[in-house]
Scaffold this active site. Structure first.
Site, mmCIF file in Angstrom:
data_model
loop_
_atom_site.group_PDB
_atom_site.id
_atom_site.type_symbol
_atom_site.label_atom_id
_atom_site.label_comp_id
_atom_site.label_asym_id
_atom_site.label_seq_id
_atom_site.Cartn_x
_atom_site.Cartn_y
_atom_site.Cartn_z
ATOM 1 N N SER A 251 0.815 -1.220 0.000
ATOM 2 C CA SER A 251 0.000 0.000 0.000
ATOM 3 C C SER A 251 0.844 1.264 0.000
ATOM 4 O O SER A 251 0.515 2.240 -0.672
ATOM 5 C CB SER A 251 -0.928 0.012 1.211
ATOM 6 N N ARG B 135 5.481 -9.614 15.309
ATOM 7 C CA ARG B 135 5.239 -8.230 14.867
ATOM 8 C C ARG B 135 3.935 -7.661 15.430
ATOM 9 O O ARG B 135 3.779 -6.447 15.519
ATOM 10 C CB ARG B 135 5.253 -8.135 13.336
ATOM 11 N N ASP C 252 -7.706 -5.733 1.413
ATOM 12 C CA ASP C 252 -6.343 -5.948 1.888
ATOM 13 C C ASP C 252 -6.309 -6.376 3.348
ATOM 14 O O ASP C 252 -5.712 -7.390 3.705
ATOM 15 C CB ASP C 252 -5.514 -4.673 1.711
ATOM 16 N N HIS D 233 -5.446 -10.215 4.658
ATOM 17 C CA HIS D 233 -4.277 -10.592 5.462
ATOM 18 C C HIS D 233 -4.581 -11.683 6.485
ATOM 19 O O HIS D 233 -3.673 -12.273 7.053
ATOM 20 C CB HIS D 233 -3.704 -9.368 6.183
ATOM 21 N N HIS E 82 0.721 -10.362 0.121
ATOM 22 C CA HIS E 82 0.238 -9.716 -1.102
ATOM 23 C C HIS E 82 0.591 -10.605 -2.296
ATOM 24 O O HIS E 82 1.349 -11.554 -2.175
ATOM 25 C CB HIS E 82 0.909 -8.352 -1.269
#
Length: 505
Positions: A62, A185, A397, A401, A456
């Site tokens: 993005s 993360r 998006d 994910h 992606h």
């Protein structure tokens, strides 16, 4: 009299792919998108690799997508710049890096390296860590501690052990370096001020209060046994002689994408930090590969290259009004990144930020805030004063994910409903819309053997231009969208915008 608006509508993470398997874009019921696709001129454009200034074959994202769209040209991305500097040897001569290491040597202290340990290339690349280790070795640094953030999102969900093993092989080859802490993360790279997550990562990094394992591998395997994937590994300490980040130490954070590196950096390098109680590290040299935000007192390894004449600036120079609108997850993309790394509004620009829902993961609420974004845009359109609109629907998006097919289908169906209302309203006002995307994701949420695919894709993205009687070029790239907008707005394209309108003349 109401103006005739021209809108760029970005369906984030929505690309073309032939196979229906795991393809939420194909499987979703999207009557509005299909209606426009069948009625108006269409094409598809590239949104990855060299076409957007990334290394060949590298999937887009993005940040990169919006930067290219807004600039109307290929924008060479941080990843490409850093790779090139390592290949050329400039990396090892970099003043900021050498000052960071000189600080360690003059204080007889430790070098701590933070970063996302993967080759996803979206936020970081672990080969940049290897280059830092080589530099530290050359400069005679003895104490080097790596604080690894595990990915599992831009790469396979359980791929951390591969990167850990390769990094440990590099430690052995160079004779320096060891893992000090490991965090998923989800904790170390939050971007929504969920400080309770960051605090867990911070505690592991400072060697305060966190689970401890003999090796990084042992900690990751224990997490797998608890059913966790890399992204969600609870921060832990790796047993060694490291006692955390201390006074006089140096930190180098090698993530090059700012949005998910900023919060952790604020904890260490923003004196005014108030997210939770922290014990400030004195005389800390804090360096980041790129500038994360204005609140962070850091030395910047790779300074930003200024982009002039982005779509927003051209609109301003032509006295056009513009609206940027998105929900929280994609708001920086339609503002900062679309404007070439500029936070300030242009003259004649206004912005609408719609809060993203507060849920653990977006598969729990696939519609996210699409309906609220749509309502806010209709409200703005009713004012009748807009020339240019840049709109992003985050759902394909953000839900893509999750790697979960059904929620991603629902996400696209919700967006399609909103798309219909928005585009029909624009057409009623004699305006135009370009419907497109910034990169792929929801076009493949399952692998061939039905495992979740959370990354992606490199697939091309669709373009619909709601203007009858024109023909579009057969191929193009994201950098051709701004010239196409200018074409529809009858505004002259400046020389430094080197993309080409997709409309054939």
């Amino acid at each position: 009299m109401a103006k005739k608006p021209t809108a760029l509508i970005i369906l984030d993470g929505f690309a073309n792919r032939e196979s229906e398997h795991g393809n939420a874009v194909k499987l979703a019921n999207k009557p509005n998108f299909d209606r426009y696709y069948n009625k108006y001129p269409t094409t598809q454009i590239e949104a990855s690799g060299l076409d957007v200034g990334l290394p060949e074959g590298q999937m887009g994202n993005s940040e990169v997508g919006h930067m290219n769209i807004g600039a109307g040209r290929i924008v060479y991305q941080s990843l490409t710049r850093i790779n090139k500097s390592i290949e050329d040897g400039d990396f090892f001569e970099n003043d900021v890096l050498n000052n960071a290491i000189a600080h360690v040597n003059s204080h007889d202290s430790a070098l701590h390296i933070f970063g996302l340990l993967s080759d996803g290339g979206v936020h970081s690349h672990y080969k940049h860590l290897f280059a830092l280790l080589e530099l530290a070795k050359k400069q005679g640094v003895e104490k080097v501690y790596v604080h690894a953030f595990l990915d599992g999102r831009d790469v396979d969900q359980k791929s951390a052990l591969k990167y850990i093993e390769e990094t440990e092989a590099k430690f052995n080859e160079l004779g320096i370096g060891q893992f000090a802490s490991v965090s998923g993360r989800y904790y170390a790279m939050d971007r929504d001020k969920r400080w309770e997550r960051e605090e867990k990562a911070y505690n592991a990094i400072r060697n305060f209060d966190a689970p401890t394992y003999a090796t990084a591998k042992e900690g990751v395997e224990a997490s797998y046994n608890e059913g966790l994937t890399d992204e969600f590994v609870v921060p832990f300490i790796v047993e060694n002689q490291n006692d955390g980040v201390n006074d006089g130490d140096t930190v180098i954070f090698y993530n090059f994408r700012p949005d998910r590196a900023a919060q952790l950096s604020e904890i260490f390098a923003n004196r005014a930090f108030e997210g939770f109680k922290v014990e400030q590290v004195k005389d800390l040299f804090y360096a980041t590969f790129t500038k994360y935000n204005d609140n962070i007192d850091a030395a910047i390894v790779f300074e930003k290259v200024d982009l002039n004449n982005t779509i927003g600036e051209i609109a301003q120079n032509n006295n056009l009004t513009q609206l940027r609108i998105a929900e929280t997850e994609k708001y920086p993309h339609v503002t900062y990144f679309m404007s070439g790394g500029r936070n300030e509004e242009f003259k004649g620009e206004r912005r609408r930020l719609i809060d993203s829902p507060k849920v653990a993961t977006y598969d729990l609420k696939p519609e996210m805030s699409a309906y609220e974004v749509k309502d806010a845009l209709l409200e703005e359109l009713n004012k009748g004063d807009l020339d240019l609109i840049i709109l992003n629907f985050a759902n394909p998006d953000m839900v893509g994910h999750s790697g979960m097919l059904e929620p991603t289908i629902k996400a696209i169906e919700a967006v399609d409903e909103c798309l219909g209302e928005v585009v029909d309203k624009i057409l009623d006002m004699d305006g135009y819309a370009i419907i497109t995307a910034d990169h792929g994701n929801s076009d493949q949420v399952l692998t061939d053997d039905d495992q979740p695919m959370t990354t992606h894709t490199t697939n091309p993205v669709p373009v619909i231009v709601t203007k009858e009687g024109v023909t579009l070029r057969e191929t193009g790239r994201l950098g051709d969208l701004a010239p196409t907008l200018l074409d529809l707005l009858n505004v002259e394209q400046p020389e430094d915008m080197t993309g080409e309108s997709l409309i054939k003349h």
